[in-house]
Design a protein around this motif. Sequence first.
Motif: not given
Length: 531
Positions: A164-189
């Motif tokens: 379950a953690p492996g399924l939840l983690y990427p989904g949460l991070q992707a959806l953060d972009e919508e819930y934070l209402k940003v134009d871009a996400q910054f992170g490591g390669v």
Amino acid sequence: MGEQLSPDEKLHLITRNLQEVLGEEKIKQVLAERELKVYWGTATTGKPHVAYFVPMSKIADFLKAGCEVTILFADLHAFLDNMKAPWELLELRVQYYEQVIKAMLESIGVPLDKLKFIKGTDFQLSRSGSVILFLPWTLPWITGNNMVITPSTQWSAQQVSGQAPGLLYPGLQALDEEYLKVDAQFGGVDQRKIFTLAEKYLPSLGYAKRSHLMNPMVPGLTGAKMSSSEEESKIDLLDRKEDVKKKLKKAFCEPGNIENNGVLSFVKHVLFPLVGEFSIKRDPKFGGDKTYTDFEEVEKEFGEELIHPGDLKAGVEVALNKLLDPIRKKFESPELRKLSNTAYPDPSKNKGAGKGNPKVAEEDELVPSRLDIRVGKVISVEKHPDADSLYLEKIDVGEAEPRTVVSGLVAYVSQEALQDRLVVLLCNLKPQKMRGVESQAMLLCASIEGETRRVEPLDPPEGSSPGERVFVEGYETGKPDDKLNPKKKLWEKLQVDLKVSGQCVAQWQDKHLMTKLGHITCKTLKGGNIS
């Protein structure tokens, strides 16, 4: 910030030193109309280390370009990442990350008033804290998984297990972009797969496609990725100067080898973006001191073995300590030391601390308030019956019976000079026999080694009385241990930071030793050690 810059100048600041940009045209369109909204998330797992200066330097660039920047403390992500952060420690680690990241930004001159800080569980969990919002409907879409999750499914974070953690983690991070209402996400390669997942699936959920900004990964001191979980691969932000020197000395830095060279990578990805130059000191016969203003020259000369690994490490040590000094100073406060020790209890010393036991963690805090240091008055001094170099001193420390102290001080200071003198004693060491006589305290002295050793007893302020407590400035309220455990070597660990200042004032980590009447001093030994 950024008001006088053109869109092209802003774009240059936003994208410089990045390894990859996805959606650059979209960024250009936004900059033509308004300021870009960016977020950077960090999972609150292990302690941040010096490689965090890489994203910090980019956040500085974003702010210079006028961006609206949100820093997400991803506490739920931290728990889901193989349960690296125990649930009961999540809040403490969020507090630690916030304090240390703010200290980092302050050390490189980033104004905190332009930043927004947010905690993941503030919006990723329901009010009850047990149901993950939005995932029951969207998780199968994002993962392409056939598992069925209905709106009534209850997800308690403590019960997340298996895959379950492996399924939840990427989904949460992707959806953060919508819930934070940003134009871009910054992170490591290393986040690229999650970024491309978000670009692919968020539009299918009716959400906007965001841009993604990716920093290079900085090798650790062993040559591999710098990791919070590998102590020898990274330099902690609160490491002492001695620790920085030790870790750099062990670091992989083969002469002429510019591949997977963690020390050289520090110069490229941390020092040049933040400082703009790099200096080395060396013997004139090897080229003398030199300051470099571009990394390519450093890399070229190291590759040609014109820069010795020892000189490179010494230069990195000096530059890193300049960045770390303000952070160390901020974390000298008792409150932040306590936060650090409770958020990251030492599992090798505290079995109970790993279960979120703050009391156990407090018992291992390395703070000077645990030392029982008092003013004493010498009553008498006489030679040890079985040792020519040792003397017995009866010292009044405000108790019914005077303490017997065995020392060799009179070899350097006359007996007459000590008689009736006020001195400073450490009173909670375990008593030990010295040539058959039990020493019940330690007389604290300043000393300087040279051709001949010079020693002076520490002096309390005028008007002091036997028994008065001596404390370190900022640690007035801590309670001393009844007896210091010799196995934990607390005195030895604290003693290395006890020094005499240039004004002959006794200090611990640049904070004054004092009583309620004033400072503890010595007569003449400026810069001496205290033992």
